[in-house]
Write an enzyme that holds these catalytic residues in place. Structure first.
Site, PDB file in Angstrom:
ATOM      1  N   GLU A   1     -96.091  -0.603  73.341  1.00  0.00           N
ATOM      2  CA  GLU A   1     -95.356  -1.332  74.383  1.00  0.00           C
ATOM      3  C   GLU A   1     -96.180  -1.541  75.650  1.00  0.00           C
ATOM      4  O   GLU A   1     -96.122  -2.595  76.270  1.00  0.00           O
ATOM      5  CB  GLU A   1     -94.047  -0.617  74.720  1.00  0.00           C
ATOM      6  CG  GLU A   1     -92.935  -0.857  73.700  1.00  0.00           C
ATOM      7  CD  GLU A   1     -93.064  -0.003  72.448  1.00  0.00           C
ATOM      8  OE1 GLU A   1     -93.911   0.918  72.443  1.00  0.00           O
ATOM      9  OE2 GLU A   1     -92.324  -0.232  71.475  1.00  0.00           O
TER      10      GLU A   1
ATOM     11  N   HIS B   1     -81.252   3.036  71.283  1.00  0.00           N
ATOM     12  CA  HIS B   1     -81.309   1.617  70.897  1.00  0.00           C
ATOM     13  C   HIS B   1     -80.106   0.847  71.426  1.00  0.00           C
ATOM     14  O   HIS B   1     -79.766  -0.202  70.891  1.00  0.00           O
ATOM     15  CB  HIS B   1     -81.327   1.460  69.374  1.00  0.00           C
ATOM     16  CG  HIS B   1     -82.641   1.756  68.726  1.00  0.00           C
ATOM     17  ND1 HIS B   1     -83.118   3.026  68.557  1.00  0.00           N
ATOM     18  CD2 HIS B   1     -83.592   0.934  68.202  1.00  0.00           C
ATOM     19  CE1 HIS B   1     -84.290   2.982  67.940  1.00  0.00           C
ATOM     20  NE2 HIS B   1     -84.606   1.728  67.715  1.00  0.00           N
TER      21      HIS B   1
END
Lengths: 342, 374, 323
Positions: A70, A139
């Site tokens: 990321e 999530h």
């Protein structure tokens, strides 16, 4: 006008902007998928299939599959944005942005200011927010308040397919870093979406319902819940105005204040946990600038101050629902506080 | 067997899915003639009056005021006085039983807009009707589109082919408008006629579209059977620039609702959907620039740049001029400037969008006019 | 040796500029003329200049909190830098960035960066721009031994290999991460081996030897421009000053810095090499020394005299457009 889903609308926005501007690139994990595998490339087209088919048109130099990194994705996008590309970085679940906050907060968001106005960083960060798919704590979050807090970022939360296309094209053409947050439960919602390219300016709220008795300000998926409540109450003779600010930074303060000055009552619905979220922000705005118009205390409907739970019973209780919003509307309508004092 | 006719929720325009019964003009047992006002039906876009297509007795009111029903659903019954009540009941029951919204979506969905490259410029149009009559082409005004004719085009399409087009800068057509002067719109209209192989047509134009069709009739007189100019530009200098500028600059829903009020005598006709559609149109790539260019070209210095009074005289009685008396965009007083043998009709209780606000009256005038010059 | 006399003079000028600049910033800071805190690059001049002598304004570098030397090596205006470090209105960033955020995008200087390991991912992006837009440019990340421990650096190294980018990672090992020694904080003796482990050629050179750095960089640039992907160069050169000005440097042996100044002075090493080889005259270099001294003096005078930014600049430059 053709019906398209949020997923299709985003894909179309990306495709049209990539056709129009050769410097627009997509970068992220599995934005095509299948690179280096024994099967097909474009196996995923993004984890939700949003970018499917684009690699076939634009090739691997512009639909760039990356390792699961990321910080490198975000940094590469930010660095590319200052040097001649308009990257759309895909960071899947907003929860994962925890890994690369530095590249967003300290780098992309600050270049322009700390370099004395000389930098332009036209990067779009696409990511998914929201509970509702049993994806649990890492999530499912709604982290838009954190991005909204950071000067230098713009934050967009589309609620329907029409807005998704127009806001994404605006985001890609925008010269500042834009965090574009898609709610994972909304991808299949369809709407009339023009084939032509169009832009929706940031900071321009959408009045999804017009009414005179109560104002509900909702964000992302919560707009749909607010609309549901407004439609139900309309049948009971209660006129509810629903405002979808579309962007939290910039925030269309004028629209919110103008509405509350008319209705005198405000309910704000945010799927984020309660502290320092957009419900707090909007409530503070109204308390500060439209206090004299208020006929009742402002009600905030939010998730609780907990991580997002997994078990269906718990997650269902976590997400603000129409029942809670409706109750809040009744509460502000029945509150006699101000009227009684006069 | 007595004739029994269903009054149904009509489908006005491509996007209409349902209608709300706003007001019945007739009571059960009342005699009605063809063309009589039956009921006001509210769509998300606009409220319009449904007229009777049959003569007879209004035997049964099926849907009460305030109810909402899908397009094609039965809301009333017209029949001979002699039909038995039981037959009427049975008719309603069987209609409801066999009603399938999917049929309406297909049959009543009407034609989808199409596009054609006319001399290299994309023009969007919607085609309706068939028959031997000379075709009609409908041309909207500044900021409008082919949907402005939703109450008019179907009524004129019974015995001929009709086209409603999007002018350059509008709807689904090319957004390029040159320097914004009239020829940048009239040229593409002539190109459209050539590309579609339309040798001769009746032209119906509204507002700026009126000036466009007048221009075409001047540039290509043989191609024009008749002209209908509704609340039209070209007959005087005045133009409400507050409206034009408000239309261009307006971004917020309430602000535009205010601006669009200038289009109607009855301001309540400005619906949220109408406003939202215009905002959506204005957001399309190239539209903002096109509107500004057109405003600067056609209304330079706050006045209409081109007057076409001479052309009115040249057309003589082949010109029909219709105006809404309460027009706040182009004053209906301009109707007095029309010289020659034109027919001039000024309608009370109508504003700039006379063809939407008084569609039945306007439709009847156009039918009569085009029939005379087919 | 491929360098012309003019290039050698330019290399020396830049190194001298860095030295004089940093020595003077040390004085000015100690006298209270500079707000905040500063990190000085003196002692490492040959590293930054040896790298940047291969670059043009079109090529990119990303730098660190210890960025003055990289700026000067890349050709940033010394006076604009000094004004910025003083926090003055005419500075390279209008006084909004300061020492740790000096940037000059027109010179391909993408910014000093106060986050350790902050720039390697950004430089991957600059290299990606060069690749996608086919500009033939290269992008160089300067980071340190400390930065080589950061995950962001690891991610950047890997991504550059995976995307086959024209990126060059220069890891300047100056012996300390803040107040902690390399031998303690870096788990390997072979920092270059870390880069090599991601699949790129990596080499270690003496960072006080301009020519060693220059030669290593030539290979890396050739490789990047040929489309053969990234490289890494570890340069070893200790800093003369503390982590920041005012650092009591108790973690260093008492004579460490004086020995460095005597034995590992990149400028002296360069001077000896070029004069002994007869490439340049000592008098030429003396002349340059005087010019640079005057240049830095002028920059300090300008910075001292310049106004601070007016308060109306507080809320400008956050966005290009907002809303």
């Amino acid at each position: 006008m053709p019906k398209k889903s949020v997923r299709q609308a985003i894909n179309e926005a990306l495709r049209q902007e990539m056709e129009r501007d050769p410097t627009v690139v997509i970068i992220g994990e599995d934005v095509a998928g299948g690179q280096g595998g024994s099967g097909d490339v474009d196996a995923y087209g993004g984890v939700m299939g949003v970018t499917k088919g684009l690699i076939g048109t634009f090739g691997p130099d512009r639909v760039i599959d990356t390792p699961i990194s990321e910080s490198a994705i975000m940094g590469a996008a930010a660095g590319a944005a200052t040097t001649g590309l308009r990257p759309v970085a895909e960071l899947m679940f907003v929860d994962f942005l925890g890994v690369c906050f530095d590249q967003i907060f300290n780098q992309a968001a600050k270049f322009r200011y700390m370099f004395g106005g000389k930098a332009r960083t036209p990067v779009v960060i696409r990511s998914m927010i929201g509970a509702g798919v049993r994806a649990a704590a890492q999530h499912s979050q709604c982290l838009h308040p954190i991005f909204t807090h950071v000067p230098g970022l713009k934050v967009v939360m589309p609620t329907n397919a029409y807005d998704a296309k127009g806001l994404l094209i605006q985001a890609i053409r925008d010269d500042d870093p834009v965090v574009f947050l898609e709610h994972k439960t909304l991808y299949d919602i369809e709407d009339d979406v023009p084939d032509e390219a169009y832009t929706i300016p940031f900071g321009e709220a959408n009045f999804t319902r017009e009414g005179d008795d109560v104002t509900i300000v909702g964000f992302s998926r919560m707009v749909h819940i607010a609309n549901e409540v407004a439609d139900k109450l309309e049948d009971k003779g209660i006129s509810v105005e629903v405002i979808d600010p579309r962007t939290t930074s910039p925030l269309d303060e004028e629209a919110i204040l103008e509405s509350v000055e008319r209705t005198g009552r405000l309910v704000v619905v945010d799927e984020a946990p309660p502290r320092c979220n957009l419900a707090v922000d909007v409530a503070a705005l109204v308390a500060d600038k439209a206090f004299g118009s208020l006929k009742a205390p402002i009600k905030r409907i939010t998730a609780p101050h907990t991580p997002v739970p997994f078990a269906p019973t718990l997650e269902d209780a976590y997400i603000p629902n129409a029942g809670r919003v409706e109750a809040a509307v009744h509460e502000v309508l029945e509150s006699g506080g101000r009227a009684a004092a006069e | 067997m007595a004739e029994i006719h269903a009054v149904i929720v009509p489908k006005w325009g491509l996007s209409m899915e349902e209608g709300k019964i706003d007001h019945w003009y007739v009571e059960e047992g009342e005699q009605v003639s063809e063309g009589d006002d039956l009921v006001d039906i509210e769509t998300t876009k606009i409220t319009n009056t449904l007229e009777s297509q049959h003569a007879g007795v209004f035997r049964k009111l099926v849907a009460e005021e305030g109810e909402t029903h899908p397009c094609g659903m039965i809301i009333g019954v017209i029949a001979d006085a002699g039909a038995a009540d039981s037959d009427i009941e049975a008719f309603v029951e069987s209609f409801k039983e066999s009603y399938d919204p999917a049929d309406v979506a297909v049959e009543g969905g009407g034609p989808e807009p199409e596009t054609i490259e006319a001399a290299g410029k994309r023009i969007q149009y919607v085609k309706m009707g068939e028959g031997d009559g000379t075709p009609i082409i409908f041309v909207h005004g500044f900021g409008g589109d082919l949907n402005n004719w939703l109450f008019t085009q179907p009524a004129l399409s019974e015995d001929r082919v009709t086209y409603a087009i999007d002018l350059p800068g509008h709807g689904g057509s090319i957004k390029e408008v040159g320097d914004g002067t009239l020829s940048n719109l009239s040229g593409p209209l002539r190109d459209f006629m050539k590309a579609m192989d339309i040798g001769r047509a009746h032209l119906v134009g509204h507002s700026l579209g009126g000036a466009v069709v007048l221009s075409v009739s001047k540039e290509a007189p043989d191609a024009v059977a008749s002209v209908t100019a509704i609340c039209s530009a070209g007959f005087g200098g005045d133009i409400n620039m507050d409206y034009i500028n408000g239309f261009i600059e307006g971004k917020r829903q309430r602000q535009l609702t205010q601006t669009l009020g200038a289009l109607f005598a009855d301001k309540s006709l400005v619906s949220k959907d109408m406003v939202d559609d215009i905002i959506k149109f204005k957001r399309l790539d190239g539209v903002d620039a096109a509107l500004r260019t057109l405003a600067a070209g056609a209304f330079a210095g706050g006045q209409q740049a081109e007057t076409l009074g001479d052309q009115a005289a040249a057309l003589g009685d082949r010109l029909l001029v219709v105006w809404g008396e309460a027009d706040e965009v182009i004053p209906s007083a301009h109707a007095q400037n029309v010289s020659g043998g034109a027919r001039v009709e000024v309608l009370s209780d109508a504003g700039h969008m006379a063809h939407m606000e008084k569609s039945a009256d306007v439709n009847a005038l156009i039918v009569e006019h085009v029939s005379a010059f087919d | 040796m491929q360098l012309t006399r003019e290039e050698l003079l330019e290399a020396y000028r830049r190194m001298k500029r860095i030295r004089e600049f940093e020595e003077r910033v040390n004085v000015e800071f100690s006298n209270g003329n500079i707000p905040g805190f500063v990190h000085l690059y003196a002692g490492q001049e040959a590293s930054g200049v040896g790298i940047c002598m291969h670059l043009t304004d079109d090529d990119y570098i990303g730098s660190t909190h210890r960025g003055h030397g990289h700026c000067i090596a890349k050709g940033c205006d010394v006076e604009g830098m000094m004004l910025e470090i003083f926090g003055k209105a005419g500075g390279l960033c209008g006084g909004k960035g300061g020492s740790m955020h000096i940037a000059d995008l027109d010179k391909g200087m993408l910014g000093a960066n106060a986050i350790v390991g902050g720039n390697p991912p950004l430089v991957v992006g600059a290299a990606l721009s060069a690749k996608v837009n086919k500009t033939g440019r290269v992008a160089v990340s300067f980071t340190g031994d400390g930065g080589s421990n950061q995950g962001t650096t690891f991610e950047a190294l890997n991504m550059a290999v995976v995307l086959n980018l024209p990126a060059i990672f220069v890891i300047e090992n100056n012996g300390y991460g803040e107040g902690t020694g390399v031998d303690y904080a870096v788990g390997t003796k072979d920092i270059a081996g870390r880069a090599a482990g991601f699949g790129m050629p990596a080499t270690t050179v003496d960072g006080t030897d301009f020519f060693a750095v220059y030669d290593a960089m030539r290979e890396a640039v050739d490789r990047a421009k040929a489309g053969n992907g990234p490289s890494a160069i570890v340069t070893e050169a200790m800093r003369y000053f503390g982590h920041f000005v005012g650092d009591p440097e108790i973690y260093r042996a008492k004579d460490e810095v004086s020995k460095l100044r005597d034995e590992k002075d990149p400028l002296a090493i360069f001077r000896n090499r070029v004069t002994e080889a007869g490439l340049l005259e000592a008098s030429q270099l003396d002349q340059l020394d005087r010019e640079v001294l005057a240049e830095v003096e002028k920059a300090v005078e300008a910075a001292s005299a310049a106004p601070f930014p007016s308060v109306d600049q507080l809320e400008t430059d956050v966005y290009v457009t907002y809303p």
